[in-house]
Design an enzyme around this catalytic site. Sequence first.
Site, mmCIF file in Angstrom:
data_model
loop_
_atom_site.group_PDB
_atom_site.id
_atom_site.type_symbol
_atom_site.label_atom_id
_atom_site.label_comp_id
_atom_site.label_asym_id
_atom_site.label_seq_id
_atom_site.Cartn_x
_atom_site.Cartn_y
_atom_site.Cartn_z
ATOM 1 N N ASP A 144 -51.851 11.783 -7.458
ATOM 2 C CA ASP A 144 -51.656 10.387 -7.971
ATOM 3 C C ASP A 144 -52.631 9.672 -9.422
ATOM 4 O O ASP A 144 -54.318 10.522 -9.679
ATOM 5 C CB ASP A 144 -53.023 9.299 -6.973
ATOM 6 C CG ASP A 144 -51.871 9.266 -5.507
ATOM 7 O OD1 ASP A 144 -50.973 10.286 -5.528
ATOM 8 O OD2 ASP A 144 -52.434 8.758 -4.834
ATOM 9 N N HIS A 220 -52.438 19.156 -6.409
ATOM 10 C CA HIS A 220 -51.261 20.014 -5.907
ATOM 11 C C HIS A 220 -50.490 20.898 -7.365
ATOM 12 O O HIS A 220 -50.795 20.261 -8.147
ATOM 13 C CB HIS A 220 -50.338 19.087 -5.484
ATOM 14 C CG HIS A 220 -51.035 18.409 -4.130
ATOM 15 N ND1 HIS A 220 -50.254 18.840 -2.620
ATOM 16 C CD2 HIS A 220 -51.776 17.400 -4.031
ATOM 17 C CE1 HIS A 220 -51.171 17.945 -1.758
ATOM 18 N NE2 HIS A 220 -51.388 17.007 -2.784
ATOM 19 N N SER A 331 -61.132 11.830 -11.643
ATOM 20 C CA SER A 331 -61.617 12.413 -12.831
ATOM 21 C C SER A 331 -59.852 12.704 -13.863
ATOM 22 O O SER A 331 -59.370 11.819 -13.647
ATOM 23 C CB SER A 331 -62.037 14.168 -12.407
ATOM 24 O OG SER A 331 -62.513 14.768 -13.429
#
Length: 362
Positions: A144, A220, A331
């Site tokens: 995200d 991911h 981050s």
Amino acid sequence: TDRKKLHTAPVGQVFRLRPFHVLVATGGGYAGYRKYEDYKLEQLEKRGIEVPVKLASEWEVALYKSVPTRLLSRAWGRLNQVELPTWLRKPVYSLYIWTFGVNMKEAAVEDLHHYRNLSEFFRRKLKPQARPVCCVHSVISPSDGKILNFGQVKNCEVEQVKGVTYSLESFLGPRISTEEMHFSQAPPGNSFQQQLVTKEGNELYHCVIYLAPGDYHCFHSPTDWTVSHRRHFPGSLMSVNPGVARWIKELFCHNERVVLTGDWKHGFFSLTAVGATNVGSIRIYFDQDLHTNSPSYSKGSYNDFSFISNNNKEGIPMRKGEHLGEFNLGSTIVLIFEAPKDFRFNLKAGQKIRFGEALGSL
């Protein structure tokens, strides 16, 4: 004689400030300030007003780097592990949810009392159906976040935000030996960028995704690829908020980061997890030897680890959408890869994106 004695305490003891109270007050104040700054930036972007670039001077960068952000991040990490009393969990997490706009309806466990400490709350898992993985496009978003920049890499420079660049070689470090990479050796070139492109007719592309504190903190695999090498840069832990990214040139080269390199069907592919203030912990699930924000490493150095060995000639195969790692707090993820010239991004700078959504395809 039957009256009860009334015991009183000195005023200083009654109103004594505890470290926890100071932390909550300063943390809440900073969260409110960041919320206000992000709101102002979003309003300017909505109105189509381009935020002017004002780079920090060398002394300003040096002053910022002198702040013990690594020590503070380690302290924050330990605080995150402290188990909160059950009665305190809901108000603390609710404040965080309100400040950073967390959508708890997507969480696998919505009950706030379930999370024993802040670390567990930051690393909360999502419901399986919350992030469907796009099967049509070849590259998906690994997390995200917000798209800060994307496009072709030109002149060995990569944009962290529009108008502010950093050196490709400084960011990735020296070229990895071709013995550790099982795709064909790159044709000789005059630049570091040309050395990364292994197939004739290909171009080098990049994409920068900023994870805000309220975003899903796991990342991911963005495509089907094989990870053959890891390079860890200890570095600083300055904020990677878009406002700071507009202010400090080569911010991502200053900060601690973990560079994973390998190959996909079109050649070179890399994913870099960039650390930030209070995000000293970068975890790669298949790499148990990685320890970020450790005092045993010195700034300005880097350490390499190869996943290719006598027993493993290929490296670590990753499937698109497979769990790869996680941050504590928020981050940045930077993708740098080669692809044919007809590769196209399906993005707009500044747009919000979620893990599993398409980044681009041929």
